[in-house]
Structures are given as structure tokens and as C-alpha cells.
Scaffold this active site. Structure first.
Site, PDB file in Angstrom:
ATOM      1  N   GLY A  81       0.868  -1.336  -0.093  1.00 60.95           N
ATOM      2  CA  GLY A  81      -0.019   0.009  -0.072  1.00 60.95           C
ATOM      3  C   GLY A  81       0.883   1.415  -0.174  1.00 60.95           C
ATOM      4  N   THR A  82       0.617   2.200  -0.709  1.00 62.75           N
ATOM      5  CA  THR A  82       1.318   3.523  -1.014  1.00 62.75           C
ATOM      6  C   THR A  82       0.606   4.305  -1.961  1.00 62.75           C
ATOM      7  OG1 THR A  82       3.527   4.451  -1.572  1.00 62.75           O
ATOM      8  CG2 THR A  82       2.827   2.664  -3.052  1.00 62.75           C
ATOM      9  N   THR A  83       1.096   5.536  -2.220  1.00 63.51           N
ATOM     10  CA  THR A  83       0.583   6.384  -3.260  1.00 63.51           C
ATOM     11  C   THR A  83       1.870   7.309  -3.498  1.00 63.51           C
ATOM     12  OG1 THR A  83      -1.658   6.760  -1.889  1.00 63.51           O
ATOM     13  CG2 THR A  83      -0.933   8.499  -3.742  1.00 63.51           C
ATOM     14  N   LYS A 114      10.267   7.276   0.017  1.00 68.46           N
ATOM     15  CA  LYS A 114       9.925   6.815  -1.202  1.00 68.46           C
ATOM     16  C   LYS A 114      10.206   7.447  -2.549  1.00 68.46           C
ATOM     17  CE  LYS A 114       5.739   4.724   1.013  1.00 68.46           C
ATOM     18  NZ  LYS A 114       4.329   4.617   0.858  1.00 68.46           N
TER      19      LYS A 114
END
Length: 290
Positions: A81-83, A114
Site C-alpha cells: 500500500g502506498t501513493t 519513497k
């Protein structure tokens, strides 16, 4: 599940191959043993492998990176999960990401970096497996530096993204999990590419990758324009990440935002998403009351 009685040497890709079987047979000659001799955990240059009859089959069935419910029968579910997002505009490139590291519902960290700074003119983003993204993008940094030393000039963004795509193609099917954007400024101007673990390589004006990308795309599709000012572009990158973090439980913590120009990249801010929530809430309330 894991034991110290099995270990292999420098190339984990040999597992399950005839080369691996040959090496095991050679080790057993003269010892009377059917298995390789015991090795110390953490021995340099060694990979620990599952203590089962067929390690390669076990890894394929229990550690594969999968989407949806296709990993339901696995012992270990590779939940992610990430954006992350990036877009080109007339004033350069904006790269905006969150900093939350998750394994399903478990939040492992809120301070993950990130955005990987490949060199002063190249940036890469992380989405998928943190170890895969970090290792292969740092490996890309080494390849880019070698190119500069051989050719006496800076590598183009297109060439850098192609190097990463070629690496991913050569490891296709081995369980890597990576969706990254490679972006920067070269003699052709600002460039942005998407590269994933299948070796897919796409050139575009904006991309968003991760579990919260659908929310970020909603904001980008609505407000993106090529002629944004620098201030408007920074605000767009900030808002897109905020709305993704607000709706996606696997994204959140800190918004790190970079601006890439012809002089290289510069980090603009690192803002807590919670602070952004109250800032935008107040802005919304003021707009409704006026």
C-alpha cells in the site's frame, strides 16, 4: 519453517536448477551425507532457503507477489500500500509521495523515503516491495554513474528508464514487486517514465502508482494543466497526495514533494498529512461560509 541446514551461494536464481543439484551432489561426495553441510546463519555471501525438499516450489507457492485474492492460499501474503505520483508541466516536474510503509493492516513505518535520489538530475519513486524498489533503483544509480564515466556525459532519462526496464525484463517471473517512476531533466527537457516489474515502460505527462493512485488520479485528472505555475503545481501535488491518504488507509504520514528543473531536483517540503487535513478543512469551511 526455516532452518540453517540449507544455504546456497552467490546466485539465488540457481535454486531448483541442474546447476544447484550438481553443486549439492559435489558437496555430498565423500561425506556420506544426502544434504549440504550445515552453515552458520548470516554467513556472508549465502542465502538461507526453506528447509523443505523443493525450496523453489515452496517459494513460488508461498512468497509470490500477487494482486487481489490470488495469494489467499499462501503462507505469507505480500500485501502492499502506498501513493506516489509525478507530473510534467511547463516549469519542470513535480514528484509527490507519502511515507507510510504497510503490510496489509499493519503499519510498519511512517517515515519511509519513497523518493530515491538516483543522481542530482534523476529521481525514482517506490511502490510495491520496498526492498525490490530500493535495491534495483540504487543498482540503476550505479549503472547511470558507469555510463557517465564511460561516455563523459550525463545519461538521458529515456536511457536510464530503459536500463531499469531491461533489468526487470531479465527477472520477469521471479516474484519481484515494483512499480516506479523514473523522472528527471536532460538535454531534451523534462521527461517522465513509468517502469514496473514486468519490464513495462511507458512515457507520459503524469502517472500515479500505488493503492491510493485512483484517488490521486481523480485530483490530477480534474486540475492538471500543462501551463500550471510552480506554486499551482506544488499545491496540486500536495492536494493529490492528501486526498489519496485521506481515503486510502495504506497511505499516509508525511508528504514529501520534489521539484525538478534544468538545474536538478530540489526538495520542496515534508509535511504531515494530518496538518494538511486541518489546513484544507479550514479552507473548505471558509469557502462554504463566503
Amino acid at each position: 519453517m526455516f532452518g540453517s541446514s540449507l544455504a546456497i551461494g552467490h546466485d539465488i536464481l540457481d535454486i531448483g536448477s541442474s546447476k544447484f543439484d550438481r553443486r549439492n551432489d559435489e558437496r555430498a561426495i565423500g561425506s556420506g551425507a544426502m544434504m549440504p553441510p550445515s552453515l552458520t546463519l548470516g554467513e556472508p555471501g549465502q542465502f538461507e532457503i526453506p528447509n523443505v525438499a523443493d525450496p523453489a516450489h515452496f517459494c513460488r507457492n508461498n512468497f509470490a507477489s500477487a494482486c487481489g485474492n490470488s495469494d489467499q492460499g499462501q503462507s505469507v501474503k505480500f500485501a502492499k500500500g502506498t501513493t506516489t505520483l509525478a507530473f510534467k508541466f511547463d516549469g519542470g516536474i513535480i514528484v509527490s509521495v507519502d511515507s507510510r510503509s504497510t503490510m496489509g493492516a499493519y503499519i510498519a513505518s511512517g517515515t519511509v523515503k519513497k523518493v530515491i535520489e538516483i543522481n542530482p538530475f534523476l529521481l525514482g519513486t517506490m511502490a510495491g516491495g520496498a526492498a525490490d524498489c530500493s535495491f534495483w533503483e540504487r543498482n540503476l544509480g550505479m549503472q547511470c554513474r558507469m555510463y557517465e564515466l564511460r561516455n563523459k556525459k550525463r545519461i538521458t532519462v529515456a536511457a536510464a528508464s530503459k536500463l531499469l526496464a531491461n533489468t526487470m525484463s531479465s527477472y520477469r517471473g521471479y516474484g519481484l514487486s515494483m512499480g516506479t517512476m523514473i523522472t528527471g531533466w536532460d538535454e531534451t527537457g523534462p521527461q517522465l517514465y513509468y517502469v514496473d516489474d514486468d519490464g513495462t515502460r511507458l512515457h507520459g505527462r503524469y502517472f500515479s502508482v500505488g493503492s491510493g493512485s485512483t484517488y490521486a488520479y481523480g485530483v490530477l485528472d480534474t486540475y492538471y494543466r500543462p501551463d500550471l505555475t510552480v506554486e499551482e503545481a506544488i499545491d496540486l501535488g500536495k492536494r493529490a497526495i492528501y486526498h489519496a491518504c485521506h481515503r486510502d488507509a495504506m497511505s499516509g504520514s508525511i508528504n514529501n514533494l520534489y521539484h525538478v528543473t534544468k538545474d536538478g531536483w530540489v526538495k520542496i517540503h515534508a509535511i504531515d498529512v494530518n496538518d494538511m487535513h486541518y489546513e484544507f478543512l479550514e479552507e473548505k469551511q471558509n469557502a462554504m461560509s463566503s
